[in-house]
Structures are given as structure tokens and as C-alpha cells.
Design a protein around this motif. Structure first.
Motif, mmCIF file in Angstrom:
data_model
loop_
_atom_site.group_PDB
_atom_site.id
_atom_site.type_symbol
_atom_site.label_atom_id
_atom_site.label_comp_id
_atom_site.label_asym_id
_atom_site.label_seq_id
_atom_site.Cartn_x
_atom_site.Cartn_y
_atom_site.Cartn_z
ATOM 1 N N ASP A 103 0.832 -1.207 0.000
ATOM 2 C CA ASP A 103 0.000 0.000 0.000
ATOM 3 C C ASP A 103 0.865 1.254 0.000
ATOM 4 O O ASP A 103 0.597 2.221 -0.726
ATOM 5 C CB ASP A 103 -0.938 0.016 1.212
ATOM 6 C CG ASP A 103 -2.070 -0.995 1.082
ATOM 7 O OD1 ASP A 103 -2.331 -1.451 -0.062
ATOM 8 O OD2 ASP A 103 -2.689 -1.327 2.122
ATOM 9 N N HIS A 104 1.913 1.255 0.807
ATOM 10 C CA HIS A 104 2.819 2.399 0.874
ATOM 11 C C HIS A 104 3.486 2.638 -0.494
ATOM 12 O O HIS A 104 3.557 3.766 -0.970
ATOM 13 C CB HIS A 104 3.866 2.168 1.969
ATOM 14 C CG HIS A 104 4.860 3.273 2.081
ATOM 15 N ND1 HIS A 104 4.523 4.516 2.565
ATOM 16 C CD2 HIS A 104 6.182 3.326 1.759
ATOM 17 C CE1 HIS A 104 5.599 5.281 2.538
ATOM 18 N NE2 HIS A 104 6.624 4.577 2.054
ATOM 19 N N THR A 105 3.969 1.550 -1.076
ATOM 20 C CA THR A 105 4.611 1.659 -2.393
ATOM 21 C C THR A 105 3.614 2.154 -3.440
ATOM 22 O O THR A 105 3.936 3.005 -4.273
ATOM 23 C CB THR A 105 5.201 0.305 -2.817
ATOM 24 O OG1 THR A 105 6.106 -0.132 -1.806
ATOM 25 C CG2 THR A 105 5.915 0.397 -4.142
ATOM 26 N N ARG A 106 2.380 1.654 -3.387
ATOM 27 C CA ARG A 106 1.340 2.070 -4.322
ATOM 28 C C ARG A 106 1.039 3.566 -4.149
ATOM 29 O O ARG A 106 0.908 4.313 -5.130
ATOM 30 C CB ARG A 106 0.087 1.242 -4.096
ATOM 31 C CG ARG A 106 -0.996 1.519 -5.128
ATOM 32 C CD ARG A 106 -2.238 0.670 -4.914
ATOM 33 N NE ARG A 106 -1.924 -0.745 -5.032
ATOM 34 C CZ ARG A 106 -2.321 -1.688 -4.186
ATOM 35 N NH1 ARG A 106 -3.064 -1.374 -3.144
ATOM 36 N NH2 ARG A 106 -1.994 -2.943 -4.361
ATOM 37 N N ASP A 107 0.952 4.045 -2.902
ATOM 38 C CA ASP A 107 0.701 5.465 -2.636
ATOM 39 C C ASP A 107 1.830 6.337 -3.183
ATOM 40 O O ASP A 107 1.591 7.373 -3.807
ATOM 41 C CB ASP A 107 0.526 5.715 -1.137
ATOM 42 C CG ASP A 107 -0.778 5.145 -0.607
ATOM 43 O OD1 ASP A 107 -1.682 4.867 -1.424
ATOM 44 O OD2 ASP A 107 -0.891 4.984 0.635
ATOM 45 N N LYS A 108 3.071 5.917 -2.933
ATOM 46 C CA LYS A 108 4.219 6.681 -3.439
ATOM 47 C C LYS A 108 4.216 6.727 -4.959
ATOM 48 O O LYS A 108 4.480 7.763 -5.570
ATOM 49 C CB LYS A 108 5.528 6.057 -2.933
ATOM 50 C CG LYS A 108 5.853 6.418 -1.498
ATOM 51 C CD LYS A 108 7.130 5.746 -1.009
ATOM 52 C CE LYS A 108 8.321 6.064 -1.856
ATOM 53 N NZ LYS A 108 9.566 5.452 -1.332
ATOM 54 N N LEU A 109 3.894 5.593 -5.582
ATOM 55 C CA LEU A 109 3.840 5.529 -7.036
ATOM 56 C C LEU A 109 2.740 6.440 -7.578
ATOM 57 O O LEU A 109 2.934 7.152 -8.567
ATOM 58 C CB LEU A 109 3.615 4.093 -7.493
ATOM 59 C CG LEU A 109 3.609 3.849 -9.004
ATOM 60 C CD1 LEU A 109 4.929 4.287 -9.620
ATOM 61 C CD2 LEU A 109 3.339 2.391 -9.301
ATOM 62 N N GLU A 146 1.162 11.461 -10.357
ATOM 63 C CA GLU A 146 0.448 12.745 -10.339
ATOM 64 C C GLU A 146 1.409 13.905 -10.572
ATOM 65 O O GLU A 146 1.102 14.841 -11.313
ATOM 66 C CB GLU A 146 -0.288 12.934 -9.010
ATOM 67 C CG GLU A 146 -1.548 12.113 -8.883
ATOM 68 C CD GLU A 146 -2.224 12.325 -7.530
ATOM 69 O OE1 GLU A 146 -1.955 13.354 -6.877
ATOM 70 O OE2 GLU A 146 -3.018 11.463 -7.158
ATOM 71 N N ALA A 147 2.568 13.851 -9.940
ATOM 72 C CA ALA A 147 3.561 14.910 -10.112
ATOM 73 C C ALA A 147 4.039 14.970 -11.559
ATOM 74 O O ALA A 147 4.156 16.051 -12.147
ATOM 75 C CB ALA A 147 4.733 14.692 -9.164
#
Length: 149
Positions: free
Chosen positions: A22-28, A33-34
Motif C-alpha cells: 500500500d505504501h509503495t502504491r501510494d508513493k507511485l 500525479e507529479a
């Protein structure tokens, strides 16, 4: 016991593994988006255009205020006799203009009044063109005058 291969994550808890995913997915997602924001040239151009428009409006407001201030200063510096003379001249011009309009309505033939009214409406409708033409004429006149002098 065997050791896990190098490409597998060594964890004993499935919950911890889910948190990492989940953390990796959020960072990705944030990274995507950026990157999408940087690639959105149209939105960037619209934002900059909006900023420029706001700055121009602010500058126009400042210039308008400055012009009004200068006009008030000039008015305050005029001697009272000159102000009175200008007011009388303006009133005389209004009176004579009104009298000329009444005389025109009484004496001018109807077809001529209609053509004049039509010409006045056309001039009002095309005032930008007329102002541009007047400006161009003034520039030509100034250029000729400068060449002669």
C-alpha cells in the motif's frame, strides 16, 4: 529450513507485506500525479495567462488611480478665475449645442435628418475603426510635419 530467494521480501507477517505494498502504491500514485502535472502544458499556460491577466489588471488599476490623482492635482493648481472661465465656456458650449440641435430639427429637411441620424449611428457602431483611422491620420500628419521641419 530454506532461505527465501533474493527477489522475495523476507517477512513473516502478511499484514506487514500489505502495508508495504500500500505504501509503495501510494508513493507511485503521487509520483505519477507529479509527472502528469509537469506534463500538463495547457494547464500551466492557462495558469500563467491568468497570473499575467491579474498583474495587468492590477497595474491598470494603479495607473487609473495615478491618473485620477494627477488630474485632481492639476485641477487644484488651476487658479479660481480660470476654473470659473472654463465652467462658463462649457456651459455656453452646452447651451449653443442644444440650440443648434433644436434649430437643426426645425429647419433641416426630413431626408437629410434621416441620413444624418444614420451616419451618426454608423459612426457609433464603428467608432473603433474611426478612432484607428483618426490615429493613423494623426501619425501621418506628424510624420509629414517632422519631415518638413
Amino acid at each position: 529450513m530454506t532461505q527465501p530467494p533474493h527477489d522475495e521480501i523476507a517477512t513473516s507477517e502478511p499484514g506487514e507485506l500489505r502495508e508495504r505494498v500500500d505504501h509503495t502504491r501510494d508513493k507511485l500514485g503521487l509520483t505519477i500525479e507529479a509527472l502528469a502535472g509537469k506534463a500538463d502544458v495547457k494547464a500551466d499556460a492557462l495558469g500563467r495567462a491568468s497570473e499575467v491577466r491579474e498583474r495587468a489588471a492590477a497595474k491598470a488599476g494603479e495607473l487609473k488611480e495615478k491618473a485620477a490623482e494627477l488630474a485632481h492635482q492639476a485641477h487644484d493648481r488651476l487658479p479660481d478665475p480660470l476654473k470659473d472661465t472654463a465652467a462658463r465656456a462649457a456651459e455656453q458650449a452646452r447651451t449653443k449645442t442644444a440650440a443648434a440641435g433644436r434649430l437643426w430639427q426645425e429647419k433641416a429637411p426630413e431626408p437629410l435628418r434621416q441620413k444624418t441620424a444614420h451616419g451618426a449611428r454608423s459612426a457609433q457602431d464603428n467608432r473603433k475603426v474611426l478612432l484607428a483611422a483618426a490615429g493613423a491620420t494623426a501619425l501621418v500628419w506628424l510624420a509629414c510635419r517632422r519631415r518638413q521641419g
